[in-house]
Design an enzyme around this catalytic site. Structure first.
Site, mmCIF file in Angstrom:
data_model
loop_
_atom_site.group_PDB
_atom_site.id
_atom_site.type_symbol
_atom_site.label_atom_id
_atom_site.label_comp_id
_atom_site.label_asym_id
_atom_site.label_seq_id
_atom_site.Cartn_x
_atom_site.Cartn_y
_atom_site.Cartn_z
ATOM 1 N N ARG A 25 0.605 -1.313 -0.074
ATOM 2 C CA ARG A 25 -0.126 0.025 -0.004
ATOM 3 C C ARG A 25 0.694 1.321 0.041
ATOM 4 O O ARG A 25 0.413 2.316 0.694
ATOM 5 C CB ARG A 25 -1.206 0.063 1.181
ATOM 6 C CG ARG A 25 -2.117 -1.022 0.992
ATOM 7 C CD ARG A 25 -3.373 -0.390 0.190
ATOM 8 N NE ARG A 25 -4.320 -1.490 0.177
ATOM 9 C CZ ARG A 25 -5.506 -1.645 0.986
ATOM 10 N NH1 ARG A 25 -5.660 -0.958 1.936
ATOM 11 N NH2 ARG A 25 -6.089 -2.706 0.791
ATOM 12 N N ARG A 29 -3.113 6.486 1.384
ATOM 13 C CA ARG A 29 -4.107 7.987 2.006
ATOM 14 C C ARG A 29 -3.110 8.368 3.047
ATOM 15 O O ARG A 29 -3.288 9.385 3.478
ATOM 16 C CB ARG A 29 -5.340 7.526 2.575
ATOM 17 C CG ARG A 29 -6.456 7.408 1.438
ATOM 18 C CD ARG A 29 -7.624 6.542 2.211
ATOM 19 N NE ARG A 29 -7.371 5.398 2.575
ATOM 20 C CZ ARG A 29 -8.029 4.236 2.957
ATOM 21 N NH1 ARG A 29 -9.305 4.915 3.668
ATOM 22 N NH2 ARG A 29 -7.687 3.403 3.562
ATOM 23 N N ARG A 38 -6.297 11.456 -5.531
ATOM 24 C CA ARG A 38 -7.577 10.744 -5.508
ATOM 25 C C ARG A 38 -8.683 11.904 -5.665
ATOM 26 O O ARG A 38 -9.630 11.291 -6.233
ATOM 27 C CB ARG A 38 -7.532 10.011 -4.262
ATOM 28 C CG ARG A 38 -8.905 9.108 -4.020
ATOM 29 C CD ARG A 38 -8.511 8.402 -2.518
ATOM 30 N NE ARG A 38 -9.624 7.814 -2.246
ATOM 31 C CZ ARG A 38 -10.689 7.784 -1.961
ATOM 32 N NH1 ARG A 38 -11.096 9.357 -1.645
ATOM 33 N NH2 ARG A 38 -11.633 6.972 -1.407
ATOM 34 N N ASP A 75 -6.846 -2.702 -7.539
ATOM 35 C CA ASP A 75 -7.513 -3.504 -6.170
ATOM 36 C C ASP A 75 -7.839 -4.706 -6.801
ATOM 37 O O ASP A 75 -8.320 -5.060 -7.788
ATOM 38 C CB ASP A 75 -8.726 -2.637 -5.833
ATOM 39 C CG ASP A 75 -9.000 -3.073 -4.529
ATOM 40 O OD1 ASP A 75 -8.328 -2.402 -3.301
ATOM 41 O OD2 ASP A 75 -9.855 -4.063 -4.240
#
Ligand code: CP3
Length: 344
Positions: A25, A29, A38, A75
């Site tokens: 990841r 974020r 995003r 994803d």
């Protein structure tokens, strides 16, 4: 030239003086630049299906930190969507999908070769990355393992114990097997297209492997990953495969051989010393720093990072976290981890 890439050397079984490093990841974020892109894309799925922007967020952690590998931004739940399931993300909660528990619902899925209609933008992202990454950076493609993807398709969401998938497996194994089979075939096609587009390594995420008990672990985690790995290697003999049966515990032992994988990714449920003795003997190991260190930082991060590097220094090792970095992580702790691994 490709042979000089440190990730590929470790995957080929070489013991390097400094382990190469990337992070699960790594585009996410915790990075302000990710959040900005995003927001520009609108939402998570629009970001996944926008090749320019998906490539941009993949490049961001490479630019900021110089990781040795980039992982395609996408994803694992795009496969169910490409097979015809509805998929959406609820902010603060996670993914939601239409559920699948009957033969009629399996029959209503799209045929596997139709997945490319939905997934072609992902192959475009891979092409942009393959052309745009620094020459020393390895490009990793990925997919979810059939069991993990099935748990989401059956339940329609993430579940703490994968109860609905276990229930379908025991109550209607024919339907369960049909779901597994459809995902497995789609995954082989999907990974193969990623490789044709430029992915140099593929990783299979079995995030919920740990909830499979007894013979089910071999039957529904190891076996499907083994089949995907052998079919990928038949089509693309030189592409290394990383498998991640998360939560396997002592069952990580022998996983290289059972899957035929070049590397086994380990979570933080086993110690690095145990993995050196029991897993690394089978080939390259990737992992296993607790991702909470990316939130808390400090001396504990440094000493734990050094301990993992030391414990796994006798064989092929790719440094990584035991699971994905969380949104509350501090980007400076990521830099501290990298500096510690590289001894700078
Ligand atoms: O590692 C990477 O940087 C590559 C991209 C990647 C994502 N998801 C991006 C993502 C990869 C490899 C995944 C894998 C994935 N997705 C797994 C297997 C690995 C794991 O974490 O166990 C699973 C189970 C999923 C399904 C999924 N996607 C969930 C449960 C969630 C919601 C949880 C969350 O963190 O919000 C997602 C969303 C998701 N996938 C995000 C990212 C960056 C966050 C979406 C956002 O920007 O809001």
């Amino acid at each position: 030239m490709t042979k000089d890439k440190t990730i590929l050397r470790a995957l080929a079984g070489e013991t390097l003086p400094t382990p190469p490093i990337w992070m699960m990841r790594q585009a996410g974020r915790y990075l302000p630049e990710y959040k900005a892109t995003r927001a520009q894309a609108g939402d998570f799925l629009s970001l996944c299906y926008n090749p320019e922007l998906a490539a941009e967020v993949t490049f961001q952690p490479i630019r900021r930190y110089g990781f040795d590998a980039a992982i395609l931004f996408a994803d694992i739940l795009l496969i169910p969507q490409a097979l015809g399931a509805d998929l959406w993300f609820v902010t603060g909660e996670g993914p939601r999908l239409s559920t699948i528990t009957t033969q009629a619902e399996v029959d209503a899925l799209k045929p596997v070769d139709a997945i490319h209609d939905t997934l072609s933008p992902i192959y475009e992202t891979v092409k942009i990355l393959a052309n745009g990454l620094p020459e020393e950076t390895t490009l990793i493609g990925f997919a979810g393992a059939p069991w993990t993807v099935a748990t989401y398709m059956i339940a329609g969401q993430g579940t703490p114990d994968q109860g609905p998938a276990h229930a379908l497996k025991s109550e209607n194994v024919g339907v369960f097997d049909a779901v597994m089979e459809r995902i497995t075939e789609a995954t082989i096609l999907y990974l193969s297209e990623q490789i044709k587009a430029g992915a140099e390594v593929v990783k299979i995420f079995d995030s919920w492997a740990g909830s499979l008990q007894g013979a089910d672990f071999e039957k529904y985690s190891l076996k499907p990953m083994q089949r995907i790995t052998s079919e990928i290697k038949a089509l693309h003999p030189h592409v290394p495969v990383i498998a991640f049966p998360r939560g396997a515990g002592e069952r990580y032992k022998g996983a290289h051989q059972a899957i035929g994988a070049d590397c086994i990714a380990i979570d933080d449920g086993v110690t690095a010393a145990w993995a050196a003795e029991n897993v690394q003997t089978g080939g390259c190991v990737q992992g296993n720093l607790k991702s909470s260190h990316m939130v808390t930082g400090g001396d504990a991060l440094v000493s734990e990072t050094r301990a993992i590097v030391d414990a796994l220094s006798g064989g092929p090792h790719i440094f990584n976290l035991g699971h994905g970095i969380t949104p509350d992580a501090d980007p400076e702790n990521v830099q501290l981890m990298i500096d510690t691994v590289r001894g700078s």
